[in-house]
Design a protein around this motif. Sequence first.
Motif, short mmCIF file in Angstrom:
data_model
loop_
_atom_site.label_atom_id
_atom_site.label_comp_id
_atom_site.label_asym_id
_atom_site.label_seq_id
_atom_site.Cartn_x
_atom_site.Cartn_y
_atom_site.Cartn_z
N ILE A 653 0.81 -1.22 0.00
CA ILE A 653 0.00 0.00 0.00
C ILE A 653 0.85 1.27 0.00
O ILE A 653 0.32 2.36 -0.24
CB ILE A 653 -1.02 0.07 1.17
CG1 ILE A 653 -0.31 0.06 2.52
CG2 ILE A 653 -2.08 -1.03 1.05
CD1 ILE A 653 -1.21 0.50 3.67
N ALA A 654 2.15 1.13 0.25
CA ALA A 654 2.98 2.34 0.31
C ALA A 654 2.89 3.15 -0.98
O ALA A 654 2.58 4.35 -0.94
CB ALA A 654 4.41 1.97 0.67
N PRO A 655 3.13 2.55 -2.16
CA PRO A 655 3.01 3.36 -3.38
C PRO A 655 1.58 3.82 -3.66
O PRO A 655 1.37 4.90 -4.23
CB PRO A 655 3.50 2.42 -4.49
CG PRO A 655 3.53 1.07 -3.92
CD PRO A 655 3.63 1.19 -2.45
N ARG A 666 -7.81 12.36 1.10
CA ARG A 666 -7.38 12.21 2.49
C ARG A 666 -7.13 10.72 2.65
O ARG A 666 -8.01 9.88 2.39
CB ARG A 666 -8.50 12.65 3.43
CG ARG A 666 -8.07 12.80 4.87
CD ARG A 666 -9.19 13.44 5.68
NE ARG A 666 -9.84 12.47 6.56
CZ ARG A 666 -9.32 12.05 7.71
NH1 ARG A 666 -8.16 12.50 8.13
NH2 ARG A 666 -9.95 11.17 8.45
N VAL A 667 -5.90 10.36 2.99
CA VAL A 667 -5.52 8.95 3.01
C VAL A 667 -5.33 8.45 4.43
O VAL A 667 -4.56 9.02 5.20
CB VAL A 667 -4.23 8.72 2.19
CG1 VAL A 667 -3.83 7.24 2.22
CG2 VAL A 667 -4.42 9.18 0.75
N ILE A 668 -6.06 7.42 4.77
CA ILE A 668 -5.89 6.77 6.08
C ILE A 668 -5.34 5.37 5.83
O ILE A 668 -5.94 4.59 5.08
CB ILE A 668 -7.24 6.65 6.82
CG1 ILE A 668 -7.91 8.03 6.95
CG2 ILE A 668 -7.05 5.99 8.18
CD1 ILE A 668 -9.34 7.97 7.48
N ALA A 669 -4.19 5.09 6.41
CA ALA A 669 -3.65 3.74 6.27
C ALA A 669 -3.84 2.99 7.58
O ALA A 669 -3.61 3.55 8.65
CB ALA A 669 -2.17 3.79 5.92
N ILE A 670 -4.32 1.77 7.48
CA ILE A 670 -4.44 0.93 8.67
C ILE A 670 -3.57 -0.30 8.46
O ILE A 670 -3.77 -1.06 7.51
CB ILE A 670 -5.90 0.49 8.94
CG1 ILE A 670 -6.83 1.70 8.93
CG2 ILE A 670 -5.99 -0.28 10.24
CD1 ILE A 670 -8.30 1.33 9.06
N SER A 671 -2.59 -0.45 9.32
CA SER A 671 -1.63 -1.54 9.18
C SER A 671 -1.92 -2.55 10.27
O SER A 671 -1.96 -2.20 11.46
CB SER A 671 -0.23 -0.92 9.34
OG SER A 671 0.73 -1.87 9.62
N ASP A 683 7.15 3.99 9.51
CA ASP A 683 7.53 5.40 9.35
C ASP A 683 7.16 5.89 7.96
O ASP A 683 6.65 7.00 7.78
CB ASP A 683 9.04 5.59 9.56
CG ASP A 683 9.42 5.28 11.00
OD1 ASP A 683 8.49 5.24 11.84
OD2 ASP A 683 10.61 5.06 11.26
N LYS A 684 7.42 5.04 7.00
CA LYS A 684 7.13 5.36 5.61
C LYS A 684 5.65 5.70 5.44
O LYS A 684 5.28 6.71 4.86
CB LYS A 684 7.47 4.12 4.79
CG LYS A 684 7.79 4.38 3.34
CD LYS A 684 8.26 3.06 2.74
CE LYS A 684 9.05 3.26 1.48
NZ LYS A 684 9.79 2.06 1.11
N LEU A 685 4.78 4.82 5.99
CA LEU A 685 3.34 5.04 5.84
C LEU A 685 2.90 6.28 6.60
O LEU A 685 2.11 7.08 6.11
CB LEU A 685 2.58 3.80 6.33
CG LEU A 685 2.69 2.58 5.42
CD1 LEU A 685 2.06 1.36 6.08
CD2 LEU A 685 2.02 2.85 4.08
N GLN A 686 3.46 6.42 7.80
CA GLN A 686 3.10 7.56 8.63
C GLN A 686 3.40 8.87 7.90
O GLN A 686 2.61 9.82 7.93
CB GLN A 686 3.91 7.51 9.93
CG GLN A 686 3.53 8.58 10.93
CD GLN A 686 3.32 7.96 12.30
OE1 GLN A 686 4.01 7.00 12.66
NE2 GLN A 686 2.38 8.48 13.06
#
Lengths: 828, 464
Positions: A653-655, A666-671, A683-686
């Motif tokens: 999901i990083a790219p 607005r992007v919310i990532a849930i890992s 850190d990358k996603l944050q």
Amino acid sequence: MKLTIDGQSVTAEEGQTVLECALENDISIPHLCMHSSLSPFGACRLCVVEIEGMRGYPTSCTTPAAEAMVVRTDTEALQNLRRNILALMMLEHPSACLVCGRRELCEQYRPEAERAGSTTGCHTCNNKEVCEVRVLADDLGLTELPVPPVYHERPVERSEPFMDRDLNLCILCGRCVRICKYHQGKSVIDFVGRGSETRIGQAFGHSLLEAGCQFCGSCVDVCPTGSLADRYAKWYGKPDIVTESTCIFCDQACALALGAGDGKLVAAQAVNESVPVCVLGRFAIPEFLNGNDRLGVPLVRAGEVLRQVEWEEALETTVTKLSEFVGDSFVLVCDTTSTLEDRHIFKKFTSEVMKSKNYVEIEPDAQGVSRGSLPKGTKAALLTGSFVDPAELEQLEFLIVQDCYPTPASGRADVVLPAAVFAEIEGTILDRSGQKRPLRKACEPPGLAKPEWWIICRLAKAMGAKGFGYESADAIAREAGIPDAKLWVDRPDAPPAATNLELRRTYFRGHQIDEKVRGLRELPVDDSCAFEVTAEKPEGAFRILEKREIAPNVHEIIIAAPEVAKKALPGQFIILMVDEKSERVPYTLSGWDAEKGTITLVVLEKGQSSRKLVLLNVNDKLAHVVGPLGVPLEIENYGTVVLAAGCYGIAAIAPIAEAMKNAGNRVIAISEARSHYLHYYQDKLQSVCDEFVQTTIDGSMGTRGHAIDALTQKLNDGEKIDRVIAVGCPFMMMVTAQETKPYGVKTLAALNPIMLDGTGMCGACRVTVGDQMKFACVDGPFFDAHLIDWDELRDRRAAYSAEEIHSLGRTESVASGKSGQRKCRCTH
Amino acid sequence: MAKEKIPRQPMPEQAPEDRARNFEEVPYGYSEEIAILEASRCLKCKKPRCVLGCPVNVDIPGFIAFVQEGKFIEAAWKLKEQNTLPAVCGRVCPQEEQCEKLCVLGVKGEPVAVGRLERFVADYERNSGKIKVPQIAAKTGKRAAVVGAGPAGLTVAGDLIKLGHEVTVFEALQQPGGVLTYGIPEFRLPKAIVQAEVDYLKKLGIEFVMDFVVGRNSTIRELLDDEGYEAVFVGSGAGLPSFMRIPGENLVGVYSANEYLTRSNLMKAYLFPKYDTPPIKRERVAVIGGGNVAMDSARTALRLGGDVTIVYRRAREQMPGRDEEIHHAEEEGVKFKLLNNPIRIIGDDRHRVVAMECIKMELGEPDDSGRRRPVPIEGSEFTMELDTVIVAIGNKPNPLIPQTMPELEMTKWGTIVVDDNTMQTSVPGVFAGGDIVSGAATVILAMGQGRIAAAAMNDYLAKK
């Protein structure tokens, strides 16, 4: 003596412990470090009880039963205490699956363990089906851990012969240490280090071999977790059926419990756990019997080549030719590893049908070598193994080889008859003291192979002989007066080779056992030639530039692939072949750099092909990388986009996050991960996302649960979410889809079925989406997650599980990279 | 007159019961003596009709004359003037529909065995190790790209390189050959022969780029505009399998013939576990379809130990497969259930095939193809117990290139529209041939179109 346990009056014998007495009376007390073949240890303390008149909570495994004792095993206080003890133990074990809220659903969706390189939860553990810890956790109602668990990041040890050791799973119960000392009289393995660094190991950092391990496998047998594993058997799961039989690799005739799955032998161990067997009995039999080149079809010579035929034709050809050699010009050669029944038939056939006095029976020497020679004037011979110098066979006019593996003799034979041997047959053998021991059929022979008495009787009948109409080996035993034999279960001491592996036999019927069983080649024998095992080196043009394990079992690999990097877009994948013989396997692109011409893959070691990939090193070259493939993800401004990711998806999901952000979302990532130590790329996603949420199954970091739990929390809070994109294992994506559906949020999932070409040519990757047939490679990988048939996807992905286990069993120790040169006494 | 007394020479082959269990090539090929004998049957017609039947115009009487004289290398040379892949064509061309059909000897008796002689000559040259590299015209400095290393692409590449152009062949899979490599089984076309033909083309100077998907790594537009190719030939094949659109086609155990054959041929699954790709080794196999691909699938399944039945909705006479292939399959023990049509595939609780429901058919009025249309007989449904179903009912053109080149004019069947005389598409400089143009046809037709395209491309490049 009499005592009371949980209000029940029971009797105990002098010297029995409270635990032994309770178990004997069907009163269960949770226990872990105790094992029936070991003396009490009192290490795990799970077997605590309350005893009237005693202070505190004594361990029942170390407390001797006493007259009039009153014991309680099941009080609330005890259960609490035990649950806490287990919870503490689980802090140093990958225990997230034990406390997972979706455990039932998960086990329903994927009942078989997935074959990971290192285990980070129950569903990737080879011990899953028989795990004692899982039973305890269920019985004690363990649902959470008091503090975040610790993962020691100890490299999985898989370079030793036959055994894998993953100390990240070890709960330090000490069973292995104790059984080793008990069986070998010395501590090959012991507790090493102190305090929180305590682990099981060998002194001075020695390998098992250097430390004097005899590979009796007892430590593997007693391990309650998946920490110690039999490398060959580990992914076969619990055998369908276990048959007690006798080992015929030598004349010690140890009793063995032989486990079979789907008719195939997968495991062997001592019947009597308190007396170990040798390395051959414990580890060599399944691999020997399941060898790829086992003879499984009758062969008949046609000029230069041997052609495969049905039994009927093979017998007919044999008989036609054999009838020319009735008399003393015929000889039958066997050795005493054949059963008494078989030998009875061999003898009877030679004298009554062939009218020859030349029945030759050889006694193997201490190494198992059986050498014989043909009597003068022999013109036709039937050999049941590789016993005779090939030069001697040159003079023969007709040669029949009845055997389990091809040999130089079978290569020049006129007829080759495939024989069932060992665990594939019934019969009786003689041990070195002259006792009769039974062989019982534990598995199916390969292909058309048949028991030897069956073959010879058919030959005899085809030659018109009477008296060969036996139905079974039993019928032969009755005729030959062979009495019923008993397994030697209660042998008082271990066979010599169990405590000195150099005493093991190295030949069986003229076949070098080491040649068929990889692990044996790493063990010492004496010294006449160097037997080389060369691991194949991958060739090709795609070099690995960087490689590191970024979380347990998760590998980040950077590969030079300029053509891919130039065109890659978010959501696309590549197909990769490690070497020219590999499968074509798709991997999602986790990153790329068009300028440097590199791509980044994040790969979980799960199964044969990913194993081959992660075992490569920097500068190794891959044979083929093709891509980018698949339809890129549509990137638009949707509003708020949630990217839900687990395992390899966290990288994938990083790219996507970056592209979605650039498109104005607005992007919310849930890992999500099972435990805190399995998160990576955080850190990358944050840094890319507007909001970044972590979840863990065991609650050790962020929100407790799966990604979907953090997502539903948001939806319940009324947060407006326009699109959800789920990337992870099918289970995670399925759960996400199921639970976003009621909210009506558009949800996409990236599907990962088996592929071949990846360009739409073969259709292997068919999936059902909303009742339509789609090809994941050219129509996907992204599909509307609410319309996907998840059960079908799971089953299509598992289509080759059985074959894969077979591959894993064969390749693992090559992968260890240790199989190098060694000494042996063979003629290579 | 004496010549006609020599009968057409049969080609020795493996006995059916042997070959049904191995992947070795079925026929052994002619010996030198038999080849000369067979060649002596040729009447050397002044106006040879056979040549008219050859899509690539091989000088058939010319090469046969050399064979008759025992000049096998010269014969090979003659053959290669027109045919880039003679060892392949000698094996997989339907000669009975082409050159041999028109042979004068065939009017009263049996035609000269042109295919067998072609095969003999090509094998002779390869085995002799005396492979001559032909004269290559002076470098023109022009660059052409060929998309797809199948029969059409290899022919174009071979012709263009000889004319002095620089040629690059782009192939998506890991090995060249296209259907010759992934589709046609080892026992019909040994992969070593395909490899030898490709090695020969490499010797001529053709550059092969594997693992390159035109449409993904570069579009055709990019090849023309950015990467300096002045003409492009598209021979991307009919790589999109058709399914029947009946329930149960996604069950585990249902395969497209493409997948089944690719696993076995390209990925060498029949050598598992020496190769990692697992084979499809099951007991009861049904192959749906009546073409050559169905026969290849059925005979592969047989060799992997299956009990194999061909299920075809029309009658034997309507089967599109070559007689020789159908005959070979029958000989080896493949069963035929003709005039039967599958209506449903049935699975168990783990999505694995356990059975297939079929309905019996009868022949009605002729349809568009001129074949009598099969009509279901109501109430004749029955169930076959199976664990594997291989769907071999044809392929559609692979859509990847048209999708990534919208200006390319397409037919409603997804094939590329071309001028039959030049094989040029609606886009100048872009030519096409093979199954991407004709749907799903034969190796030699693809090669024939390649010949035409190469000639036209040569003209086009000359004018540029």
